[in-house]
Design a protein around this motif. Sequence first.
Motif, mmCIF file in Angstrom:
data_model
loop_
_atom_site.group_PDB
_atom_site.id
_atom_site.type_symbol
_atom_site.label_atom_id
_atom_site.label_comp_id
_atom_site.label_asym_id
_atom_site.label_seq_id
_atom_site.Cartn_x
_atom_site.Cartn_y
_atom_site.Cartn_z
ATOM 1 N N PRO A 1 0.782 -1.239 0.000
ATOM 2 C CA PRO A 1 0.000 0.000 0.000
ATOM 3 C C PRO A 1 0.813 1.288 0.000
ATOM 4 O O PRO A 1 0.335 2.306 -0.483
ATOM 5 C CB PRO A 1 -0.845 -0.109 1.271
ATOM 6 N N ASN A 2 2.034 1.285 0.512
ATOM 7 C CA ASN A 2 2.798 2.526 0.581
ATOM 8 C C ASN A 2 3.588 2.832 -0.685
ATOM 9 O O ASN A 2 4.294 3.828 -0.755
ATOM 10 C CB ASN A 2 3.716 2.537 1.809
ATOM 11 N N CYS A 3 3.458 2.002 -1.710
ATOM 12 C CA CYS A 3 4.145 2.212 -2.992
ATOM 13 C C CYS A 3 3.453 3.339 -3.766
ATOM 14 O O CYS A 3 2.239 3.333 -3.937
ATOM 15 C CB CYS A 3 4.112 0.904 -3.787
ATOM 16 N N ASP A 4 4.236 4.308 -4.246
ATOM 17 C CA ASP A 4 3.664 5.435 -4.984
ATOM 18 C C ASP A 4 2.940 4.995 -6.251
ATOM 19 O O ASP A 4 1.893 5.542 -6.596
ATOM 20 C CB ASP A 4 4.748 6.459 -5.339
ATOM 21 N N THR A 5 3.497 4.013 -6.954
ATOM 22 C CA THR A 5 2.855 3.546 -8.188
ATOM 23 C C THR A 5 1.534 2.858 -7.872
ATOM 24 O O THR A 5 0.559 3.014 -8.602
ATOM 25 C CB THR A 5 3.792 2.605 -8.967
ATOM 26 N N ILE A 6 1.488 2.111 -6.783
ATOM 27 C CA ILE A 6 0.236 1.483 -6.349
ATOM 28 C C ILE A 6 -0.794 2.569 -6.050
ATOM 29 O O ILE A 6 -1.963 2.462 -6.453
ATOM 30 C CB ILE A 6 0.460 0.592 -5.094
ATOM 31 N N LYS A 7 -0.388 3.615 -5.358
ATOM 32 C CA LYS A 7 -1.308 4.709 -5.024
ATOM 33 C C LYS A 7 -1.884 5.335 -6.292
ATOM 34 O O LYS A 7 -3.083 5.614 -6.370
ATOM 35 C CB LYS A 7 -0.602 5.774 -4.183
ATOM 36 N N LYS A 8 -1.047 5.549 -7.303
ATOM 37 C CA LYS A 8 -1.508 6.122 -8.573
ATOM 38 C C LYS A 8 -2.486 5.180 -9.271
ATOM 39 O O LYS A 8 -3.515 5.619 -9.793
ATOM 40 C CB LYS A 8 -0.324 6.408 -9.495
ATOM 41 N N ALA A 9 -2.159 3.893 -9.282
ATOM 42 C CA ALA A 9 -3.023 2.910 -9.946
ATOM 43 C C ALA A 9 -4.367 2.804 -9.229
ATOM 44 O O ALA A 9 -5.420 2.755 -9.879
ATOM 45 C CB ALA A 9 -2.335 1.551 -9.997
ATOM 46 N N LYS A 10 -4.342 2.779 -7.899
ATOM 47 C CA LYS A 10 -5.587 2.724 -7.126
ATOM 48 C C LYS A 10 -6.438 3.969 -7.394
ATOM 49 O O LYS A 10 -7.655 3.871 -7.572
ATOM 50 C CB LYS A 10 -5.290 2.621 -5.626
ATOM 51 N N ARG A 11 -5.791 5.122 -7.401
ATOM 52 C CA ARG A 11 -6.509 6.379 -7.662
ATOM 53 C C ARG A 11 -7.174 6.323 -9.039
ATOM 54 O O ARG A 11 -8.336 6.698 -9.188
ATOM 55 C CB ARG A 11 -5.541 7.573 -7.572
ATOM 56 N N TRP A 12 -6.449 5.826 -10.035
ATOM 57 C CA TRP A 12 -7.004 5.736 -11.388
ATOM 58 C C TRP A 12 -8.231 4.821 -11.391
ATOM 59 O O TRP A 12 -9.273 5.175 -11.958
ATOM 60 C CB TRP A 12 -5.944 5.227 -12.371
ATOM 61 N N LEU A 13 -8.111 3.651 -10.789
ATOM 62 C CA LEU A 13 -9.242 2.712 -10.742
ATOM 63 C C LEU A 13 -10.428 3.329 -10.009
ATOM 64 O O LEU A 13 -11.579 3.193 -10.456
ATOM 65 C CB LEU A 13 -8.828 1.399 -10.077
ATOM 66 N N ILE B 1 -14.021 1.602 -10.977
ATOM 67 C CA ILE B 1 -13.773 0.183 -11.242
ATOM 68 C C ILE B 1 -13.557 -0.512 -9.903
ATOM 69 O O ILE B 1 -12.669 -0.129 -9.129
ATOM 70 C CB ILE B 1 -12.551 0.002 -12.167
ATOM 71 N N ASP B 2 -14.399 -1.498 -9.630
ATOM 72 C CA ASP B 2 -14.270 -2.269 -8.395
ATOM 73 C C ASP B 2 -13.078 -3.207 -8.508
ATOM 74 O O ASP B 2 -12.893 -3.859 -9.533
ATOM 75 C CB ASP B 2 -15.530 -3.089 -8.133
ATOM 76 N N TYR B 3 -12.295 -3.293 -7.449
ATOM 77 C CA TYR B 3 -11.141 -4.182 -7.433
ATOM 78 C C TYR B 3 -10.873 -4.633 -6.006
ATOM 79 O O TYR B 3 -11.315 -4.011 -5.044
ATOM 80 C CB TYR B 3 -9.899 -3.498 -8.014
ATOM 81 N N THR B 4 -10.141 -5.707 -5.898
ATOM 82 C CA THR B 4 -9.667 -6.208 -4.618
ATOM 83 C C THR B 4 -8.177 -5.922 -4.565
ATOM 84 O O THR B 4 -7.475 -6.107 -5.556
ATOM 85 C CB THR B 4 -9.908 -7.732 -4.525
ATOM 86 N N PHE B 5 -7.703 -5.470 -3.410
ATOM 87 C CA PHE B 5 -6.276 -5.206 -3.250
ATOM 88 C C PHE B 5 -5.654 -6.333 -2.447
ATOM 89 O O PHE B 5 -6.075 -6.618 -1.321
ATOM 90 C CB PHE B 5 -6.033 -3.865 -2.566
ATOM 91 N N TYR B 6 -4.661 -6.991 -3.035
ATOM 92 C CA TYR B 6 -3.924 -8.073 -2.368
ATOM 93 C C TYR B 6 -2.649 -7.461 -1.821
ATOM 94 O O TYR B 6 -1.720 -7.149 -2.575
ATOM 95 C CB TYR B 6 -3.629 -9.182 -3.373
ATOM 96 N N THR C 1 -1.333 -7.983 -15.955
ATOM 97 C CA THR C 1 -0.646 -6.833 -16.533
ATOM 98 C C THR C 1 0.323 -6.325 -15.484
ATOM 99 O O THR C 1 -0.019 -6.258 -14.303
ATOM 100 C CB THR C 1 -1.661 -5.724 -16.886
ATOM 101 N N LEU C 2 1.512 -5.960 -15.907
ATOM 102 C CA LEU C 2 2.552 -5.511 -14.989
ATOM 103 C C LEU C 2 2.761 -4.009 -15.146
ATOM 104 O O LEU C 2 2.882 -3.506 -16.254
ATOM 105 C CB LEU C 2 3.854 -6.262 -15.290
ATOM 106 N N GLY C 3 2.802 -3.318 -14.016
ATOM 107 C CA GLY C 3 3.056 -1.881 -14.031
ATOM 108 C C GLY C 3 1.791 -1.067 -14.173
ATOM 109 O O GLY C 3 0.695 -1.603 -14.318
ATOM 110 N N PHE C 4 1.955 0.252 -14.097
ATOM 111 C CA PHE C 4 0.816 1.156 -14.259
ATOM 112 C C PHE C 4 1.159 2.275 -15.208
ATOM 113 O O PHE C 4 2.147 2.988 -15.023
ATOM 114 C CB PHE C 4 0.385 1.764 -12.920
ATOM 115 N N LYS C 5 0.348 2.397 -16.227
ATOM 116 C CA LYS C 5 0.354 3.540 -17.128
ATOM 117 C C LYS C 5 -1.110 3.826 -17.428
ATOM 118 O O LYS C 5 -1.864 2.904 -17.784
ATOM 119 C CB LYS C 5 1.108 3.224 -18.418
#
Length: 116
Positions: A9-21, A26-31, A102-106
């Motif tokens: 959860p503290n990863c900046d890229t994860i934060k950006k991807a979560k914000r986008w979703l 878009i409903d998602y589960t976070f592992y 899919t790997l990564g966030f863009k």
Amino acid sequence: MAVIMYGIPNCDTIKKAKRWLDEQNIDYTFYDYKKQPVTAELVDGFFEQLDWTQVVNKRGTTYRQLDDATKQNLASDNAAELLISNPSMIKRPILSVDGELTLGFKPDLYAQLFQR
């Protein structure tokens, strides 16, 4: 549509991807690797669809702190074991959409994944 995001959860890229979703509703589960186990089955599943060399995050602190022998001997047959014991070394995020990884966030990549 089943969507699972894998990461910490503290990863900046994860934060950006979560914000986008979230912005796209878009409903998602976070592992969360910090709260849920990273198992051999999980890592093997990643390696079935993604090249193991892409899944290993060589830019992070955890990788850089490994001894030189471990880095030099990193190969397909021992990478899973290393990721299970060091989940922070898994590149983030890994997104599963109906089982396809899919790997990564863009933003453009995610927009293609979720075209409606």
